[in-house]
Motif scaffolding. Structure first.
Motif, PDB file in Angstrom:
ATOM      1  N   HIS A   1       0.825  -1.217   0.000  1.00  0.00           N
ATOM      2  CA  HIS A   1       0.000   0.000   0.000  1.00  0.00           C
ATOM      3  C   HIS A   1       0.856   1.263   0.000  1.00  0.00           C
ATOM      4  CE1 HIS A   1      -3.380   2.670   1.048  1.00  0.00           C
ATOM      5  NE2 HIS A   1      -2.563   3.219   1.940  1.00  0.00           N
TER       6      HIS A   1
ATOM      7  N   ASP B   1       0.659   6.545   3.993  1.00  0.00           N
ATOM      8  CA  ASP B   1      -0.317   7.614   3.739  1.00  0.00           C
ATOM      9  C   ASP B   1       0.198   8.990   4.152  1.00  0.00           C
ATOM     10  OD1 ASP B   1      -2.527   5.891   2.825  1.00  0.00           O
ATOM     11  OD2 ASP B   1      -2.474   5.140   4.878  1.00  0.00           O
TER      12      ASP B   1
ATOM     13  N   ALA C   1       2.160   6.432  -0.456  1.00  0.00           N
ATOM     14  CA  ALA C   1       0.994   5.805  -1.083  1.00  0.00           C
ATOM     15  C   ALA C   1       0.318   6.778  -2.051  1.00  0.00           C
ATOM     16  CB  ALA C   1       0.002   5.379   0.001  1.00  0.00           C
ATOM     17  N   ARG C   2      -0.545   6.236  -2.876  1.00  0.00           N
ATOM     18  CA  ARG C   2      -1.378   7.090  -3.732  1.00  0.00           C
ATOM     19  C   ARG C   2      -2.225   8.025  -2.854  1.00  0.00           C
ATOM     20  NH1 ARG C   2      -6.581   6.934  -5.900  1.00  0.00           N
ATOM     21  NH2 ARG C   2      -7.024   5.033  -4.701  1.00  0.00           N
ATOM     22  N   LYS C   3      -2.271   9.294  -3.212  1.00  0.00           N
ATOM     23  CA  LYS C   3      -2.973  10.340  -2.461  1.00  0.00           C
ATOM     24  C   LYS C   3      -2.324  10.613  -1.101  1.00  0.00           C
ATOM     25  CE  LYS C   3      -7.152   8.546  -2.708  1.00  0.00           C
ATOM     26  NZ  LYS C   3      -8.637   8.459  -2.582  1.00  0.00           N
TER      27      LYS C   3
ATOM     28  N   LYS D   1       1.253   9.854  -8.306  1.00  0.00           N
ATOM     29  CA  LYS D   1       0.450   9.275  -7.222  1.00  0.00           C
ATOM     30  C   LYS D   1      -0.513  10.298  -6.614  1.00  0.00           C
ATOM     31  CE  LYS D   1       4.200   6.206  -5.670  1.00  0.00           C
ATOM     32  NZ  LYS D   1       5.038   5.838  -4.488  1.00  0.00           N
ATOM     33  N   ASN D   2      -0.653  11.446  -7.229  1.00  0.00           N
ATOM     34  CA  ASN D   2      -1.446  12.543  -6.630  1.00  0.00           C
ATOM     35  C   ASN D   2      -0.961  12.854  -5.217  1.00  0.00           C
ATOM     36  OD1 ASN D   2      -2.909  12.715  -8.944  1.00  0.00           O
ATOM     37  ND2 ASN D   2      -4.880  12.154  -8.071  1.00  0.00           N
ATOM     38  N   ILE D   3       0.337  13.086  -5.122  1.00  0.00           N
ATOM     39  CA  ILE D   3       0.974  13.347  -3.834  1.00  0.00           C
ATOM     40  C   ILE D   3       0.782  14.807  -3.431  1.00  0.00           C
ATOM     41  CG2 ILE D   3       3.195  13.400  -2.618  1.00  0.00           C
ATOM     42  CD1 ILE D   3       4.147  11.258  -4.662  1.00  0.00           C
TER      43      ILE D   3
END
Length: 332
Positions: A216, A219, A238-240, A264-266
């Motif tokens: 995963h 976060d 992780a993504r977002k 990853k839309n970080i």
């Protein structure tokens, strides 16, 4: 109460540089109070990485400079209606590396019973940093619960701020991965509440994060190291995910291509605690919560060492040399 002297001892920076720039002086002028300020006879001052940035010139300030951003002691004079002589206070404000400091009343807090000046000088800057970053930058709330908390990672998890981040995240119910160098520091991170600890001297951090999180990723990352860990952060997030960079222990993060964040839309944040505690309401709210965590035994302020003020150069050397596993304070 002892009379206010005409001169005082303290540490003066006349030129930016190494620890030799921290000059011990015994004839510094006592600061004159402006409107809504208090004169604090310091008993302790906290040592923080931000102090080294002002010493080296990474952060700019007019010279000569009495540095230090955190202290605690007793009010000996006041031009504020909210404080009186004899009040025990802690503060996060400039010029704490001295016998006396003129402190804006808006940046001081009266200490509750059970909180010593030593504790206050040890917890306010790093504690409020950790608490506001978890709450505001990370968006992590206690009601998430153990099983629902996000994956978080704290670099330098046995250091001053890192140890507090781990403890507060544990209270909030986050799943915590800590990184630290060597078995002793890894043990401290584990004791403070990290569920998983990675020895960054002997283990592949990226591979271990992938294994721990079942692919995963993390976060929310709390990174006070900076340049040396930034590429790793982009790999393990992780993504977002949210990457919270709050320090430059290994040097500042270089400019980046913002398009890299789209993979990853970080979200990358570079928060400053002082901008989360601007209003008196914010300052009192977070200070009260921090003191409550300490008084209820949920947050332990580990003091690595106490130095005499004139030995502040050794404190800076120890901090920059990664020799510490908790808070460094100066006894005034």
């Amino acid at each position: 109460m002892a009379p206010i002297p005409k001169s005082m001892s303290g540490i003066l920076i006349e030129e930016n540089g190494g620890v030799e720039a921290l000059k011990w002086k015994t004839d510094l002028p006592v600061p004159q109070l402006q409107d809504d300020e208090i004169l604090v006879r310091n008993e302790f001052a906290g040592v923080n990485y931000i102090d080294t940035y002002f010493r080296t010139g990474l952060y700019k300030a007019p010279l000569p400079l009495i540095t230090g951003k955190e202290g605690a002691g007793v009010v000996v004079a006041s031009s504020s209606p909210n404080f009186k002589e004899g009040d025990r206070v802690g503060y996060v404000a400039d010029h704490s590396y001295a016998e006396l400091a003129a402190v804006p009343a808006s940046k001081a807090i009266r200490l509750p019973e059970g909180i010593s000046t030593e504790q206050a000088a040890s917890c306010l800057l790093q504690g409020l940093t950790a608490l506001t970053f978890v709450r505001e930058a990370g968006g992590i709330k206690q009601e998430l619960g153990i099983s629902l908390g996000p994956w978080t990672l704290v670099h330098a998890a046995a250091g001053g701020t890192g140890s507090l981040l781990v403890q507060i995240l544990s209270v909030m119910g986050a799943k915590i991965i800590g990184t630290a160098g060597g078995s002793e520091k890894c043990g401290i991170a584990k004791k403070n509440g990290a569920g998983w600890v990675i020895d960054n001297r002997s283990e592949d951090v990226a591979a271990r994060v992938k294994e721990i999180t079942s692919g995963h990723g993390v976060d929310v990352i709390f990174d006070g190291v900076g340049k040396a860990t930034f590429d790793l952060d982009l790999e393990i997030i992780a993504r977002k995910g949210k990457l919270i960079i709050f320090g430059n222990a290994s040097g500042p993060v270089p400019p980046i291509d913002i398009l890299k964040l789209g993979a990853k839309n970080i979200s990358i944040l570079r928060p400053v605690m002082f901008n989360y505690t601007v209003t008196r309401e914010e300052w009192e709210q977070y200070s009260a919560e921090l003191f409550d965590l300490i008084l209820t035994g949920k947050l332990n302020i580990g003091i690595h060492n106490t130095y005499a003020l004139k030995d502040v150069g050794q404190a800076h050397s120890d901090l920059e040399g990664r020799k510490t596993t908790g808070k460094l304070i100066l006894k005034i």
